[in-house]
Design a protein around this motif. Sequence first.
Motif, PDB file in Angstrom:
ATOM      1  N   PRO A   1       0.852  -1.200   0.000  1.00 27.97           N
ATOM      2  CA  PRO A   1       0.000   0.000   0.000  1.00 27.97           C
ATOM      3  C   PRO A   1       0.882   1.242   0.000  1.00 27.97           C
ATOM      4  N   TYR A   2       0.290   2.388  -0.300  1.00 27.10           N
ATOM      5  CA  TYR A   2       1.038   3.637  -0.184  1.00 27.10           C
ATOM      6  C   TYR A   2       1.502   3.791   1.259  1.00 27.10           C
ATOM      7  N   TYR A   3       2.733   4.294   1.408  1.00 29.46           N
ATOM      8  CA  TYR A   3       3.242   4.475   2.760  1.00 29.46           C
ATOM      9  C   TYR A   3       2.332   5.424   3.536  1.00 29.46           C
ATOM     10  N   ASN A   4       1.990   5.003   4.752  1.00 34.98           N
ATOM     11  CA  ASN A   4       1.154   5.790   5.641  1.00 34.98           C
ATOM     12  C   ASN A   4       1.632   5.495   7.058  1.00 34.98           C
ATOM     13  N   GLU A   5       2.102   6.501   7.741  1.00 33.28           N
ATOM     14  CA  GLU A   5       2.649   6.295   9.084  1.00 33.28           C
ATOM     15  C   GLU A   5       1.615   5.690  10.038  1.00 33.28           C
ATOM     16  N   ASP A   6       0.328   5.923   9.775  1.00 34.39           N
ATOM     17  CA  ASP A   6      -0.715   5.311  10.609  1.00 34.39           C
ATOM     18  C   ASP A   6      -0.692   3.781  10.507  1.00 34.39           C
ATOM     19  N   LEU A   7      -0.244   3.265   9.353  1.00 34.66           N
ATOM     20  CA  LEU A   7      -0.157   1.815   9.168  1.00 34.66           C
ATOM     21  C   LEU A   7       1.168   1.244   9.645  1.00 34.66           C
ATOM     22  N   ASP A   8       2.127   2.114   9.903  1.00 35.89           N
ATOM     23  CA  ASP A   8       3.478   1.685  10.273  1.00 35.89           C
ATOM     24  C   ASP A   8       3.585   1.458  11.774  1.00 35.89           C
ATOM     25  N   MET A   9       2.712   0.608  12.265  1.00 33.70           N
ATOM     26  CA  MET A   9       2.660   0.262  13.684  1.00 33.70           C
ATOM     27  C   MET A   9       2.650  -1.263  13.789  1.00 33.70           C
ATOM     28  N   PRO A  10       3.318  -1.806  14.793  1.00 31.76           N
ATOM     29  CA  PRO A  10       3.375  -3.268  14.915  1.00 31.76           C
ATOM     30  C   PRO A  10       2.011  -3.947  14.896  1.00 31.76           C
ATOM     31  N   ASP A  11       0.998  -3.311  15.477  1.00 30.44           N
ATOM     32  CA  ASP A  11      -0.322  -3.945  15.547  1.00 30.44           C
ATOM     33  C   ASP A  11      -1.177  -3.723  14.305  1.00 30.44           C
ATOM     34  N   SER A  12      -0.739  -2.884  13.370  1.00 34.00           N
ATOM     35  CA  SER A  12      -1.549  -2.640  12.172  1.00 34.00           C
ATOM     36  C   SER A  12      -0.743  -2.755  10.876  1.00 34.00           C
ATOM     37  N   LEU A  13       0.466  -3.281  10.931  1.00 34.28           N
ATOM     38  CA  LEU A  13       1.306  -3.393   9.743  1.00 34.28           C
ATOM     39  C   LEU A  13       0.684  -4.379   8.758  1.00 34.28           C
ATOM     40  N   PRO A  14       0.410  -3.938   7.533  1.00 30.56           N
ATOM     41  CA  PRO A  14      -0.157  -4.862   6.542  1.00 30.56           C
ATOM     42  C   PRO A  14       0.770  -6.059   6.312  1.00 30.56           C
ATOM     43  N   ALA A  15       0.178  -7.210   6.077  1.00 31.51           N
ATOM     44  CA  ALA A  15       0.955  -8.449   5.898  1.00 31.51           C
ATOM     45  C   ALA A  15       1.969  -8.317   4.771  1.00 31.51           C
ATOM     46  N   ALA A  16       1.594  -7.687   3.662  1.00 32.78           N
ATOM     47  CA  ALA A  16       2.522  -7.527   2.534  1.00 32.78           C
ATOM     48  C   ALA A  16       3.740  -6.706   2.937  1.00 32.78           C
ATOM     49  N   VAL A  17       3.534  -5.697   3.772  1.00 29.90           N
ATOM     50  CA  VAL A  17       4.634  -4.856   4.249  1.00 29.90           C
ATOM     51  C   VAL A  17       5.530  -5.648   5.194  1.00 29.90           C
TER      52      VAL A  17
END
Length: 188
Positions: free
Chosen positions: A46-62
């Motif tokens: 996905p497009y980089y988004n600091e909101d997703l860059d958290m251990p509990d919400s990191l997308p599986a592909a990332v």
Amino acid sequence: MKQNIIIVALCGSLRKESYNKKLIQLAQTLAPKGMIINEIDFSVLPYYNEDLDMPDSLPAAVADFQKQLAEADGLLIVSPEYNYALPGGLKNALDWASRSKSNMLFRKPVSLWGASIGAWGTTRMQSAMLTFFHLYEMPFVKPDVLVSAVHTKFNDRGEFADPQTLSFIEQNLQNLKNAGAITVNCKL
């Protein structure tokens, strides 16, 4: 002791028949003994988004992408030049790799190649990438591999047939293997 130096390859072009993708395939066949080159498809990120860059919400592909980078001993980036710069998809992948909580690119050796049908062979993209490499103290492997007029470098059987460029590629891969071995020994 580690058996092989693992190099992760990123192709800046997402096109199936990309000349840059063909150069990665060439690198895989020319890799010196003891070096394995694995290409990672980052088009699923996905497009980089600091909101997703958290251990509990990191997308599986990332998470998978970052794991492969973290386990690699070096990096091979092969990319075209878009608008005098690097392609957006590659920029996004590098953002996921470098802006994460544990930057897995820090001090990782890198080799940068580029192919273009034009005369400049991606010189501007490569120049722009140097700032990124310096920021993360990534040793930059020489000699430069800039393939201009790439469409003329393949023969009728689809084989890369430019001896001068092949020589640069082979030397570059050996230097990348050597740099990766230094990194491995530093980890021990």
